[in-house]
Every structure is written in structure tokens, then in C-alpha cells.
Design an enzyme around this catalytic site. Structure first.
Site, PDB file in Angstrom:
ATOM      1  N   HIS A 238     -11.861  40.913  84.130  1.00 32.76           N
ATOM      2  CA  HIS A 238     -11.186  39.644  83.835  1.00 32.76           C
ATOM      3  C   HIS A 238     -10.721  39.633  82.378  1.00 32.76           C
ATOM      4  CE1 HIS A 238     -13.413  37.518  87.374  1.00 32.76           C
ATOM      5  NE2 HIS A 238     -12.507  38.403  87.767  1.00 32.76           N
ATOM      6  N   HIS A 348      -5.362  37.074  94.822  1.00 27.79           N
ATOM      7  CA  HIS A 348      -5.456  38.367  95.506  1.00 27.79           C
ATOM      8  C   HIS A 348      -6.828  38.605  96.146  1.00 27.79           C
ATOM      9  CE1 HIS A 348      -5.814  39.837  91.066  1.00 27.79           C
ATOM     10  NE2 HIS A 348      -7.054  39.642  91.518  1.00 27.79           N
ATOM     11  N   ASN A 349      -7.657  37.600  96.309  1.00 30.08           N
ATOM     12  CA  ASN A 349      -8.906  37.664  97.092  1.00 30.08           C
ATOM     13  C   ASN A 349      -8.963  36.396  97.938  1.00 30.08           C
ATOM     14  OD1 ASN A 349      -9.688  39.988  95.759  1.00 30.08           O
ATOM     15  ND2 ASN A 349     -11.632  39.201  95.034  1.00 30.08           N
ATOM     16  N   GLY A 382      -1.667  46.465  85.101  1.00 31.59           N
ATOM     17  CA  GLY A 382      -2.103  47.851  84.964  1.00 31.59           C
ATOM     18  C   GLY A 382      -3.501  47.887  84.381  1.00 31.59           C
ATOM     19  N   MET A 384      -5.684  47.678  80.187  1.00 35.82           N
ATOM     20  CA  MET A 384      -5.552  47.025  78.890  1.00 35.82           C
ATOM     21  C   MET A 384      -4.497  47.669  77.992  1.00 35.82           C
ATOM     22  SD  MET A 384      -8.924  48.317  76.780  1.00 35.82           S
ATOM     23  CE  MET A 384     -10.110  47.585  77.902  1.00 35.82           C
ATOM     24  N   HIS A 405      -2.944  44.977  94.084  1.00 29.79           N
ATOM     25  CA  HIS A 405      -3.257  43.899  93.145  1.00 29.79           C
ATOM     26  C   HIS A 405      -3.433  44.423  91.731  1.00 29.79           C
ATOM     27  CE1 HIS A 405      -7.362  45.303  92.939  1.00 29.79           C
ATOM     28  NE2 HIS A 405      -7.856  44.185  92.450  1.00 29.79           N
TER      29      HIS A 405
END
Length: 484
Positions: A238, A348-349, A382, A384, A405
Site C-alpha cells: 500500500h 481490484h479485490n 508498476g 515504486m 492489477h
């Protein structure tokens, strides 16, 4: 260190709905656990078997569960605590065909999990995205359509409604270099990461006026936790980050071609969603018996109370995840004294009621997969230090209107700590001009697949409208244990 305990939620998921017997079960279970007589899994397995058939336990002299078994038998004589219906299901013998995008990028374990998922008796169709890797039950990057009245908590995922959100500001991308300290300060002041993280001030709490928060006991009990965590982010992958968004001519309505300052965030429904997932996945697994390799794919029926409760809670978690992102973005925009010219976001979940190309009504589970229906906007990040992309879905029926995702992991977190060279990470961040706050080796750029290869593998699924290059990244501190 917090002691392991058998919670009331874990006991009620076995079908215990009488307060007095719940107290007895809890006392016996946690007593056995405390004194090391059995481990947690063994205790729960015995309790489950006892509830199904108490007599063998009642007849065993000196048995650890003898008194509980006798109490269950007495209650059933009074017409109470009746045996819970439990149904066993076999998997289909043949594996249905399903498309795999970017097969060369996908590990064997993820393929095996997807093959098991499409053998479920309720499975209608499946697809595997190019960022796929092994998870619990359905692989991350797995898409599974089931019969319309069924839903699989573990196929939605533990972090219900994990979500992307992008705010585009009418400022040149170069601001990320000229105002670096100011932008870093905005992230530090208006984001909060980590397990149990809470906020003291809120921008908009109107979601909590919804009557849905009173719909079920489970939701009511979690409302205060959800309120305290509104506007916070989790751990693991996250993030909230500033970056340079490059838009092509005519790609985004109302936004001329060029490079803009943009804010991108990735997180979900926090402790609220995690508790919902934990509670209802246990109920599903206790009521729907499947072979060992498929046990995490147990489902709930929407025609029953538990299924309806989960459906209500899951959708509320979706609204809550969106509100979390809006809190962060609105606070930062207010501090910047500038409203974004556009905001793009997607789950996306999650599970959606949809129709396949032939009109069949289904429940589509996307666990780490982006909705990509025709014309639907989404965000595929992508790592970091590598770009993410704003995309428009092509509505590809074969993929069940889905796309990846993200880039997808190349290695597990434990493997990353063993193999990733901190010096190589530092050099990569310098080369890409990344300012990093927080994170650890398990989120290093090299633990992810090549995002360009992943995007190339799904060119039939989405059109790329813009690219986002991260520059100032904030994630949970290294000491935080990942929860994603």
C-alpha cells in the site's frame, strides 16, 4: 508479543449461537490452548467434529471435551443448538479451459490454484491475468465467474475492495522537482500507514450516516474501528505517492496532452474489511466442505442469511475503501489549495454481479484483477520506481472483462529479504530519482515483474491512455508487518 487466542468469531463460525455455551466453549478451548494441550487448529477441528457428532466425545472417559459434548446433547434434547447443516462437494473431474495471459510470466503454483478453482461445482468461467502469483484459494490475478447466487469470500480476498485512486492536478510535472520538500510534507501530514493506524481529523464522514452500518451485528461491531481508521493506509504494497503523469492527445477528455503532477494511492478497507473477510470465510469453510486443495474456495449462498450478510458487508467495504482514498486525496488537495481536474479510481479485490457474453448471469470474482469492461477506466501500477498506467478497458469477453492489477510479484516477501541487495535498491532509486519514505526490501522494485512485459501480454484487454512515473513515495515503515 500478543498471545494466540481462539476468538468468539472463530467459535460462532462453527455454528455456536447460544451465549452460555459459547462461553463454555471459549473457556475450554482457550484453556487447552493456554496449557499447550493442543494447538489452535487441532482444537477447532475437534470442536467442529463435536458439534457434528457429540456422542463419541461424551462417552470418552476423562476426555478434554466430555463436558462440552454432554452440554450439547442436553441442549439438543430441548430442541436447542441443533446440528448445523454441512454439505460436502466434490470437484469436477475435468478442468475447463481458461485463458492465461502472459503464461511465461506466471508461476506454476498460481496455475495450479486456477485449475482447482475452475473445477468447483459452481464455477462457470475463469481467466488468469499476466501479473498472477500464488495466494490463498484463488491466485492473485485470478478471475472466477461462479453461478449468480454464490460468492466466495477468499476469492474476493482478505483486503476487500483494495483500490487504486489517481488525482490529476493542473500543475506541470516539474513541480515534483522544484517543490519536493513541500510535497513530501503533504504526504507526511496527511497520510497514516500501518496496522491499527487511526486518524484524529476527517474531511468527510458522511458515509457513516448510511443505514447500512446498522444492517448486521458484525457490521455494527466494526463501525467504530472503521470510523477511527478512515483515511488511513495499510502495510505491504500500500502506498501514497506523487508522480509525473504523461497524457497523450485526446486520451482523457478535457485534459490536453502533456505532463502533469498527479497523486496516486493504493489501499483498501483496512481492519473493517479484514474482519469481514475473516468472519465470513470461516463460516463458508465450516458450511461448505471441499477437498483439501480447494478448502479456501468455500462459498456462501446468497439465498441464505450468511450470504446476504457478506454481500451487504462486502459492498459497504467497497464504499468505505473509496471513502478512505477520498479522505487522503481531499485533505492533500485542500492543503495544496488546488482541486484536481480529474480523479480516476477502481477496485481490484471484489465480486460483481455481471453477465457473460452469452447472457449468463454470474458472480465475477476479481482477486487482484482490474475491471476492464468496454470503456471502463482503470489504473495498473508498476513498482515504486517503475511506471504505472491509466487504461481503458476493451471489453474482452474471453478475459471476463478483466486485466491485471499491477506488475505482480516475482518472489515472496521472505525470499526478498534473503536475496535482495539493499545497495542495489538504493542505486535503483537514485537512478530513477525516487524519494522514498518508509518501505523495506520486500517491496523493492526487483521483487516485481517487468511491468512493460505484463502490459504487452494484455494489449487485447486494455488501451493505455497515460503513464505515471512515481517520484515521491510513502509506504509503511519497515517495522510494520505486511497485512496485504
Amino acid at each position: 508479543m500478543e498471545k494466540i487466542k481462539i476468538s468468539n468469531n472463530e467459535l460462532t463460525s462453527l455454528g455456536i449461537n447460544d451465549v452460555k455455551i459459547l462461553e463454555n466453549f471459549s473457556r475450554v478451548a482457550n484453556g487447552l490452548l493456554k496449557h499447550g494441550v493442543m494447538d489452535k487448529e487441532q482444537i477447532l477441528a475437534n470442536l467442529e467434529a463435536l458439534i457434528d457428532e457429540p456422542m463419541p466425545y461424551a462417552l470418552k472417559k476423562g476426555g478434554k471435551f466430555k463436558n462440552l459434548a454432554e452440554a450439547v446433547i442436553d441442549l439438543r434434547k430441548e430442541g436447542k443448538f441443533l446440528k448445523q447443516p454441512r454439505t460436502s462437494f466434490a470437484l469436477k473431474q475435468e478442468i475447463a479451459d481458461f485463458p492465461v495471459y502472459g503464461l511465461e510470466h506466471i508461476e506454476v503454483g498460481a496455475l495450479a490454484q486456477m485449475k482447482t478453482a475452475v473445477k468447483l461445482p459452481i464455477a462457470v468461467a475463469g481467466a488468469l491475468m499476466p501479473d498472477a502469483h500464488q495466494g490463498y484459494g484463488l491466485p492473485i490475478g485470478g478471475v472466477l465467474a461462479t453461478t449468480a447466487n454464490t460468492i466466495i469470500p477468499f476469492a474476493v480476498g482478505v483486503d476487500i475492495a483494495c483500490r487504486m485512486c489517481l488525482s490529476i492536478f493542473d500543475l506541470p510535472a516539474g513541480v515534483v522537482d522544484t517543490e519536493t520538500d513541500m510535497l513530501k510534507g503533504l504526504l507526511l501530514d496527511h497520510t497514516n500507514f500501518g496496522i491499527g493506524g487511526v486518524t484524529k481529523t476527517h474531511f468527510d464522514t458522511s458515509l457513516f450516516d448510511s443505514p447500512v452500518w446498522s444492517e448486521t451485528k458484525v457490521i455494527r461491531n466494526l463501525k467504530n474501528k472503521a470510523y477511527a481508521q478512515l483515511g488511513t493506509s495499510g502495510t505491504g504494497n500500500h502506498f501514497v505517492e506523487w508522480g509525473e503523469l504523461t497524457v497523450t492527445e485526446g486520451a482523457l477528455e478535457g485534459i490536453p496532452a502533456g505532463s502533469y503532477l498527479a497523486l496516486l494511492s493504493h489501499s483498501g478497507s483496512r481492519g473493517f474489511g479484514g474482519s469481514i473477510a475473516d468472519h465470513y470465510s470461516k463460516i463458508a469453510m465450516s458450511k461448505t466442505k471441499l477437498p483439501q486443495e480447494a478448502k479456501h474456495l468455500a462459498w456462501l449462498n446468497l439465498d441464505n442469511d450468511e450470504g446476504q450478510e457478506y454481500w451487504i458487508a462486502m459492498n459497504l467495504a467497497g464504499d468505505y475503501a473509496s471513502a478512505n482514498h477520498h479522505e487522503i486525496h481531499n485533505k492533500i488537495a485542500r492543503a495544496l489549495n488546488l482541486k484536481p481536474v480529474m480523479m480516476i479510481e477502481n477496485h481490484h479485490n471484489f465480486a460483481w454481479k455481471e453477465q457473460l457474453a452469452d447472457g449468463t448471469e454470474v458472480m465475477v470474482h476479481r482477486k487482484g484483477a482490474t475491471p476492464a469492461g468496454e470503456g471502463v477506466l482503470g489504473i495498473i501500477p508498476g513498482s515504486m520506481s517503475t511506471p504505472g498506467f491509466v487504461v481503458r478497458g476493451k471489453g474482452d469477453a474471453v478475459s471476463i472483462n478483466s486485466a491485471s492489477h499491477g506488475a505482480g510479484r516475482l518472489m515472496s516477501r521472505s525470499a526478498a529479504f534473503k536475496t535482495v541487495d539493499p545497495k542495489a535498491v538504493a542505486a535503483n532509486l537514485v537512478d530513477k530519482r525516487i524519494t522514498l519514505m518508509g518501505s523495506d526490501l520486500d517491496e523493492a522494485p526487483m521483487v516485481y515483474k517487468d511491468i512493460h512485459a505484463v502490459m504487452a501480454a494484455q494489449h487485447d484487454l486494455v488501451d493505455v491512455l497515460a503513464s505515471f512515473q512515481p517520484r515521491i513515495v510513502r509506504m509503511a515503515d519497515a517495522k510494520e508487518k505486511p497485512e496485504d
